[in-house]
Write a protein that holds these residues in place. Sequence first.
Motif, PDB file in Angstrom:
ATOM      1  N   SER A 143      17.775 -25.363  -5.035  1.00 50.11           N
ATOM      2  CA  SER A 143      18.120 -26.819  -4.275  1.00 50.11           C
ATOM      3  C   SER A 143      16.722 -26.728  -3.135  1.00 50.11           C
ATOM      4  CB  SER A 143      19.613 -26.414  -3.713  1.00 50.11           C
ATOM      5  OG  SER A 143      19.662 -27.686  -2.314  1.00 50.11           O
ATOM      6  N   ALA A 144      16.307 -25.949  -2.293  1.00 51.47           N
ATOM      7  CA  ALA A 144      16.153 -25.665  -1.259  1.00 51.47           C
ATOM      8  C   ALA A 144      13.767 -26.599  -1.716  1.00 51.47           C
ATOM      9  CB  ALA A 144      15.563 -24.362  -0.024  1.00 51.47           C
TER      10      ALA A 144
ATOM     11  N   THR B 181      21.574 -17.059  -5.417  1.00 54.59           N
ATOM     12  CA  THR B 181      20.467 -17.169  -4.459  1.00 54.59           C
ATOM     13  C   THR B 181      19.906 -18.175  -4.895  1.00 54.59           C
ATOM     14  OG1 THR B 181      20.998 -14.692  -3.448  1.00 54.59           O
ATOM     15  CG2 THR B 181      18.774 -15.457  -3.511  1.00 54.59           C
TER      16      THR B 181
ATOM     17  N   PRO C  50      22.676 -16.291   0.759  1.00 53.90           N
ATOM     18  CA  PRO C  50      23.470 -15.927  -0.421  1.00 53.90           C
ATOM     19  C   PRO C  50      23.342 -14.226  -0.485  1.00 53.90           C
ATOM     20  CG  PRO C  50      21.983 -17.972  -0.686  1.00 53.90           C
ATOM     21  CD  PRO C  50      21.246 -16.922   0.145  1.00 53.90           C
TER      22      PRO C  50
ATOM     23  N   LEU D 151      19.962 -21.047   8.366  1.00 56.10           N
ATOM     24  CA  LEU D 151      20.069 -20.176   7.321  1.00 56.10           C
ATOM     25  C   LEU D 151      19.196 -18.381   8.440  1.00 56.10           C
ATOM     26  CD1 LEU D 151      18.400 -22.373   5.279  1.00 56.10           C
ATOM     27  CD2 LEU D 151      21.064 -21.458   5.308  1.00 56.10           C
TER      28      LEU D 151
ATOM     29  N   VAL E 139      16.260 -19.089   2.968  1.00 53.31           N
ATOM     30  CA  VAL E 139      16.766 -19.806   1.946  1.00 53.31           C
ATOM     31  C   VAL E 139      17.574 -18.698   0.922  1.00 53.31           C
ATOM     32  CG1 VAL E 139      17.182 -21.236   0.279  1.00 53.31           C
ATOM     33  CG2 VAL E 139      16.158 -21.991   2.185  1.00 53.31           C
TER      34      VAL E 139
ATOM     35  N   GLU F 159      20.180 -20.415  -7.110  1.00 52.84           N
ATOM     36  CA  GLU F 159      20.124 -21.607  -6.416  1.00 52.84           C
ATOM     37  C   GLU F 159      19.529 -22.472  -5.358  1.00 52.84           C
ATOM     38  OE1 GLU F 159      21.102 -25.288  -7.466  1.00 52.84           O
ATOM     39  OE2 GLU F 159      21.230 -23.598  -8.940  1.00 52.84           O
ATOM     40  N   ALA F 160      20.003 -22.088  -4.502  1.00 52.58           N
ATOM     41  CA  ALA F 160      19.851 -22.290  -3.234  1.00 52.58           C
ATOM     42  C   ALA F 160      18.541 -22.190  -3.205  1.00 52.58           C
ATOM     43  CB  ALA F 160      20.138 -21.377  -2.460  1.00 52.58           C
TER      44      ALA F 160
END
Length: 345
Positions: free
Chosen positions: A33-34, A27, A258, A51, A254, A29-30
Amino acid sequence: MLDAGLHFAVEPGYLDTASVGVPPEATLEAMRSAIAEWGSGRARPQDYDALVAAARGAFARLVRAAVQDVCVGSQVSALAGLVAASLPDGAEVVAVEGDFTSILFPFLAQADRGVDVSLVALGELAGAIGPRTHLAVLSAVQSATGEIADLDAVERAASEHGALTFVDATQACGWLVLDAGRFDFLACAAYKWLLSARGTAFMAVRPERLEELRPNAAGWYAGEDVWSSIYGGPLRLAASARRLDVSPAWLSWVGTVPSLEMIERIGVETIGAHDVGLANRLREGLGMPAGASAIVRIEAPDAAERLAAAGIRASMRAGAARLSFHLHNTQADVDRALEALTARR
């Protein structure tokens, strides 16, 4: 024992999921990135739709609901407010005394139009449902104490008297198996046991109740076709529970997908066994009877002080220390808490 702790970066001794869940590394990392996409100017609003859809589907599966019966929002209080505002004038509501105010205040705020809310002890709620009751409101698990509601008894009493039911699953969903189809409304904020970013919430609505809810917060995202609903009339809301959606806080979603994917992958029953097992290890070490909740309430007057001195994160709720166990916790966390709470001074 689960090895899910390997997927978390949380420091040892965090026993406060009932306040704020800690995200798995996937989560984090997502979201990183976002945020980079957003900062670069590459993010587009429509990119987040998938999403939201993925999170809606995952939540529906977790609570055994049809995806078309689930709406999305940001907070449980706003979802409860939709139900409260749709009550008929003079409706009688029974709720739990001491329950979380996000599900009490929206109904208490209807007093000016004759909505009468009776507050009773959790164990008395089913018995308080009668032929005049329009709606019963309760948390599946009490925030302050960790007490689990007798949902079977509430469901039976509501069915017998033709009453509706509103269940807040925020302190339950993610470790306690739930079936949303048993209730008229089941709402959940995702930032606790669902380990998501704050700002995402869900409500499963029994299909026959959907038309009873006025979509007071409807905007473009509640449209049948979202991207052709951004300007002008006439009203063209979705036929499903999406008509109750509010425009999503994109980055929060986002950080929801995850986490829900991980909970689905491990399984709620497995997670519940892990969480409650650790809670019962603590109870046993303190000479308390075993329980069925992942939340442990400790009324010792110096409990909070002892835990804090040992570097253990817990909360004070309703005059007692509250410890809560979830995926990232291990037996070492329990033993550390036991040492802090039982050491001689």
